[in-house]
Design an enzyme around this catalytic site. Structure first.
Site, short mmCIF file in Angstrom:
data_model
loop_
_atom_site.label_atom_id
_atom_site.label_comp_id
_atom_site.label_asym_id
_atom_site.label_seq_id
_atom_site.Cartn_x
_atom_site.Cartn_y
_atom_site.Cartn_z
N PHE A 860 40.92 44.88 43.97
CA PHE A 860 42.35 44.71 44.16
C PHE A 860 42.80 43.48 43.38
O PHE A 860 42.31 42.36 43.60
CB PHE A 860 42.67 44.60 45.66
N LYS A 861 43.71 43.72 42.45
CA LYS A 861 44.11 42.71 41.46
C LYS A 861 45.24 41.85 42.02
O LYS A 861 46.33 42.35 42.31
CB LYS A 861 44.55 43.41 40.17
N ILE A 862 44.97 40.55 42.15
CA ILE A 862 45.87 39.62 42.83
C ILE A 862 46.15 38.43 41.91
O ILE A 862 45.22 37.86 41.33
CB ILE A 862 45.23 39.12 44.13
#
Length: 1065
Positions: A860-862
């Site tokens: 999950f790209k944060i």
């Protein structure tokens, strides 16, 4: 000891687990509590049987006038007669030697009598002599436990006297490193200090000279000194004190430490290498068992010192603080110059390692100096005068001064020098005077990228250890002849890159016996069709890379054929690590049967390997009875397209370690491989070691898609494969070091450059909506037709639901098409909302679960805001993998690594662009000043930080603009490269000796261990320190990135509002 009281409950629980139940359990606890509350039986080194008997007698009501007339045996009988009728718990606190219970009169505890004897000691040797093989270690307190104890000792009034004091108090508490004794003593000393200045001063004193702190000598160091005094002999004590020369928390390599001790004269080098090493390791083991050194948990080849124990050692080295200049240790404290010393003639040992010293000009009369540590500085120049007055210098370490390119001829005046380390320097020519140092026994010239020649080295006739591996130095026949003249040589590391040298060198029995590490590379098939390896009893590490030989054989030790080789012949009895890469002619590695102590094996990118061990060849050598890989801990098999099996027989792999296992098999015959491992074992490996089977993709499609690389599941190995079998192009070459990910929308050029991993983002959704014929359009249409979203009341909630469904549907399709992980963009509008990010990830993960996508395949790209980093920490603690993006500073990278982020992405080109048009960023200007590109420099520092300190994060370099960028980053875990760069690489033939582009791994876990970080970079990052450390570049670029992603997410929702409901559903 006070520690026992601090952990009383733990000891009680341990005793309760042993045999006590019901009423007896309660009784034992009462007796135990009584013993702790009353006078304990404390035993110092001067304890006698009579003293122990007297203390026990007082407890049980014995004694009287007649006791003075009885001898020890009579008293023992009296004590035994009383205790044998009772259940008892005897506590012996702080014992230093075996206590003979029979001589004291104590019945031996057993299950039958229900009695217990508990004791504390600082020596594991005492545990062994007392017959305890499973002692309960009373470890130092955890950070929060330490803080609780420190707060209680200091008191609420003091801590509440100023708002800044609690923060400063935490820093003071951290200096105690969890040692209860130090927490209590220092806490008591600070209990009356109620000004910020006093607390700041305390931190300064504890950092620079802790022995000056109130109570440190009398109440802490003197107590700890009992452990030192209990060491057996001056040799053991000298070896212990030597360890204090290294910085705080420094991981000391055991064998390197023994080499120092040998050259210092603590261990006699004339006893032979094996015997001296064994003696050195025995000393280290004794110090570990005495709790004076700590063995590194992850890597047993390293030890370190507790900070307070280190202070005690430095205090002893300075004659209990009376001669502080006798041993000057200012390691890792950020020095920019050599410190001032009142009387240089008194200095015996000096450690200035891990600092930022660039130049040394001064000359001092150091008549007594024997040891000088200058490694890991920023040294550029050392004046000729510096070495003139050090006649007794024995050890000089200048390693890892990467900018040091020359040495003065006056080095010849170091007539007593025995140890000299120049590894990882840029010196191109050694001074002639070096060859006059006749006492030199240890010379390390490894990893010297500019070194041209060492002709004349045969003059160092006393040399015993010589490191040459991975230097620019070309090993030719003239150098081989010089090495043969070194009569005392015992250890050598080197590279063999010429067939003209390989055969005569490997035929030199004496040199072969000295080889500890060797890399054999660039040997072409026409020059060496069959590589014959002789018996190499001292070989520890072997690498064979980019060679064309068709077979590797073992040299026969008999006059007849190799069929007569004994199956028990230990050809490579000490070989522990083997690396084989890009040897396309090899069919098998059957010779590994004769490496019984192999612990690490990596075989990669060798397309014709069919068997690791060939059953037929094993039969030929009468070696079929040998069970290979009994001690193997780590196995890497990377892109072996022809691999059919490891061995025809079932292999147990009894020592294979789950956490270090990394199988990256993209070859078709996995079913055959599983048959060669014990039934059920393969599933266990697959579950525990990131062995991810390829997703269920149509088989014809999979065959049509060439792999750029395999999944990167190990930080210590290259993780890529060739693009096309048989092609020798630059894309193949760079793929041997890093995973190359095409920077492309997946449906564009999918066949030409298929991705191995993918990201689903707002930009991708916009692209899909703009190209109605893509294979992913159906995923978006199905999301827009979802009835659960359509039924929501507000437009905002309905569009948000559509967005989530669409991004997950596309992600689910991508999981089926790429072998690696799929990263899902988290709405950037939540970048500054930790809880919002976590909720969004949970929502997305729930949707992925509904379509049966395993969470192991997801990232999950944060955005790397502080809130994003904190969210990553919490998500990773749940087992959810995170991908930090918009990292433009070392502080962000380090904070993300500390948070446990799975992937950290740095945009190389964007930093370069910012630097061209702006100024005022200290981090960027520092990189430019040192001649480095700011983006590339950030990747290098971040990679070295992650690998030096053992963080799990993988590093991704994005916004790579050209081939040179990519070549400079070889070894980083992932590189996102534009299609034009990939095409250029694919179209360019790879030439091993190409001067323009060198296919050498630039970033390795090994070199990371030698990288220097300042104390400011090694802090525990929090929101305040992160904000303070981020310069204008990272602030501006992070803000712009978040804003751009947020705008794209908004555009997607606006677009969905226009096209909902979709016309074709």
């Amino acid at each position: 000891m006070g520690v026992l009281k601090g952990r009383q409950y733990d000891v009680i629980r341990r005793l309760e687990r042993e045999e006590f139940t019901g009423r007896q359990q309660r009784l034992s606890q009462v007796q135990f509590d009584d013993l702790l509350r009353s006078k304990e039986v404390e035993l110092q080194r001067s304890s006698t049987v009579r003293k122990i008997q007297r203390d026990i007698a007082e407890k049980v009501g014995l004694g009287g006038m007649e006791w003075g007339e009885k001898n020890d045996n009579q008293i023992a009988v009296d004590i035994h007669n009383v205790l044998r009728r009772r259940k008892f718990v005897l506590l012996l606190d702080d014992i230093w030697e075996k206590v003979n219970l029979k001589a004291v009169g104590v019945p031996y505890p057993s299950k039958d009598n229900g009695c217990k004897v508990a004791f504390t000691t600082r020596s594991r040797d005492v545990c062994g002599r007392m017959g305890v093989d499973d002692p309960m270690e009373v470890s130092c307190l955890q950070p929060e436990e330490s803080w609780d104890l420190f707060q209680m000792t200091v008191g609420k009034n003091t801590l509440g006297s100023h708002p800044d004091i609690p923060g400063l108090a935490r820093k003071v508490a951290r200096k105690c490193r969890g040692l209860p004794l130090a927490l209590n003593v220092i806490g008591e000393a600070m209990a009356c200090k109620r000004t910020v200045h006093e607390w700041s001063h305390a931190i300064d004193v504890l950092t620079s000279s802790a022995t000056d702190f109130s109570g440190m000598e009398d109440e802490i160091l003197h107590v700890l000194k009992y452990s030192y005094d209990n060491l057996n002999g001056e040799l053991m004590k000298s070896c212990f004190l030597y360890c204090s020369l290294f910085p705080e928390d420094y991981l000391i390599d055991k064998e390197g430490l023994v080499d120092y001790w040998i050259c210092e004269g603590f261990i006699n080098e004339k006893e032979g290498r094996e015997r001296t090493l064994n003696q050195g390791y025995e000393i280290i083991g004794t110090l570990v068992r005495a709790c004076l050194l700590m063995e590194e948990e992850r890597n047993k080849s390293n030890v370190k010192m507790h900070d307070v124990v280190r202070e005690m050692a430095l205090w002893i080295s300075s004659d209990l603080g009376k001669q502080k200049e006798k041993c000057i240790v200012r390691a890792g404290v950020g020095l920019c110059e050599v410190p001032q010393v009142k009387d240089w003639n008194t200095v015996r040992k000096m450690s200035l390692m891990n600092n930022e010293i660039e130049e040394i000009f001064d000359s001092h009369k150091c008549a007594a100096l024997t040891t000088l540590f200058l490694q890991k500085n920023d040294m550029v120049k050392i004046s000729a005068e510096f070495f003139r007055c050090m006649p007794h210098l024995v050890v000089l370490d200048l390693s890892e001064n990467h900018s040091l390119n020359e040495l003065p001829e006056e080095i010849s005046e170091l007539v007593s020098l025995r140890y000299f380390n120049l590894s990882y320097t840029c010196i191109h020519q050694l001074p002639v005077g070096l060859w006059t140092l006749k006492k030199l026994i240890h010379l390390n010239l490894e990893h010297m990228s500019s070194l041209g020649s060492i002709l004349g080295i045969s003059n160092l006739w006393n040399l015993r250890t010589l490191g040459l591996r991975d230097s620019k130095l070309l090993l030719d026949m003239s150098l081989v002849k010089e090495l043969q003249l070194l009569e005392h040589l015992e250890v050598v590391t080197l590279d063999i890159s010429s067939s003209l040298v390989a055969e005569p060198l490997l035929c030199s029995h004496r040199l072969v016996e000295c080889i500890k590490e060797v890399d054999i590379k660039y040997l072409k098939e026409e020059a060496v069709r069959v590589l014959t390896l002789p018996t190499m009893g001292n070989l520890r590490r072997l690498g064979i890379k980019i060679c064309g030989m068709r077979e590797i054989k073992i040299e026969s030790t008999t006059s007849s054929s190799s069929r007569n080789i004994s199956p028990t012949t230990p050809f490579f009895s000490n070989l522990s690590s083997v690396f084989i890469a890009k040897c396309h002619g090899l069919k098998d590695l059957t010779w590994l049967l004769f490496a019984p102590n192999l612990t690490f094996l990596e075989v990669g990118f060798s397309k014709e390997v069919e068997d690791i061990i060939s059953a037929e060849k094993a039969e030929e050598h009468s070696s079929a009875t040998i069970v290979p890989f009994r001690k193997l801990e780590t196995l890497h098999l990377l892109e072996l397209r022809g691999l059919k099996r490891i061995y025809a027989k079932t292999l147990p792999f009894p020592c294979l370690k789950r956490k270090k296992m990394a199988l990256s098999l993209q070859s078709p015959p996995c079913a055959t491989l599983s048959a060669s491992i014990q039934k059920g074992r393969w599933k266990t490996l697959a579950a525990g070691f990131s062995v991810t089977p390829l997703p269920a993709v149509n088989s014809s499609l999979r065959r049509s898609i060439p792999r750029i690389l395999a999944s990167a599941s190990s930080s210590s190995s290259p993780s890529s494969s060739s693009l096309e079998a048989g092609e020798n192009n630059e894309l193949n070459a760079v793929s041997a070091f890093s995973e190359i990910v095409p920077d492309t929308v997946v449906f564009d050029d999918f066949e030409r450059f298929p991705p191995t991993a993918a990201t689903v983002s707002s930009a991708l959704l916009l692209g899909i909506c703009g190209l109605p014929d893509t294979i992913f359009r159906n995923a978006v249409d199905m999301a827009l037709a979802d009835s659960s979203c359509a039924g929501l009341e507000t437009t905002e909630s309905r569009l948000s639901c559509f967005f989530n469904k669409a991004i997950v549907n596309v992600g689910g399709d991508l999981v089926k098409l790429v072998p690696g992980r799929v990263s899902t963009e988290v709405d950037a509008r939540l970048a500054y909302d930790t809880n919002g990010i976590i909720r969004k990830v949970h929502d997305l993960l729930r949707l992925y679960n509904e379509i049966d996508v395993p969470h192991e395949r997801l990232l999950f790209k944060i955005p790397a805001t502080w809130q994003g980093i904190e969210a990553a920490r919490l998500l990773e603690s749940e087992g959810i993998q995170t991908h930090m993006t918009f990292v433009y500073s070392f502080a962000q990278a380090a904070a993300a690594a500390q948070a446990g982020a799975s992937v950290i992405q740095i945009f190389v080109g964007r930093l370069r662009d910012w630097a061209r048009n702006h100024s005022g960023d200290t981090e960027i200007e520092s990189a430019i000043k040192s001649g480095e590109d700011p983006g590339l420099a950030l990747v290098k520092r971040s990679y070295n930080y992650i690998h030096k300190y053992g963080y799990k994060s993988k590093l991704m370099a994005a916004a790579v603009r050209n081939k040179q960028d990519l070549f400079s980053l070889l070894g980083v875990d992932y590189v996102i490269a534009p299609l034009k760069v990939l095409q250029s690489l694919k179209d360019s033939p790879a030439i091993p000796d190409d001067e323009k582009y060198s296919f050498v791994r630039k970033l390795t876990p090994e070199t990371a261990t030698h990288y220097h970080f300042t104390n400011k970079e090694l802090i525990k990052w929090d929101q305040l320190s992160l904000a303070s450390a981020m310069g204008p570049a990272s602030v501006e670029l992070l803000s712009a990135g978040v804003e751009g992603y947020a705008n794209q997410a908004k555009r997607v929702e606006e677009l969905f509002g226009k096209i909902w409901p979709p016309p074709n559903v």
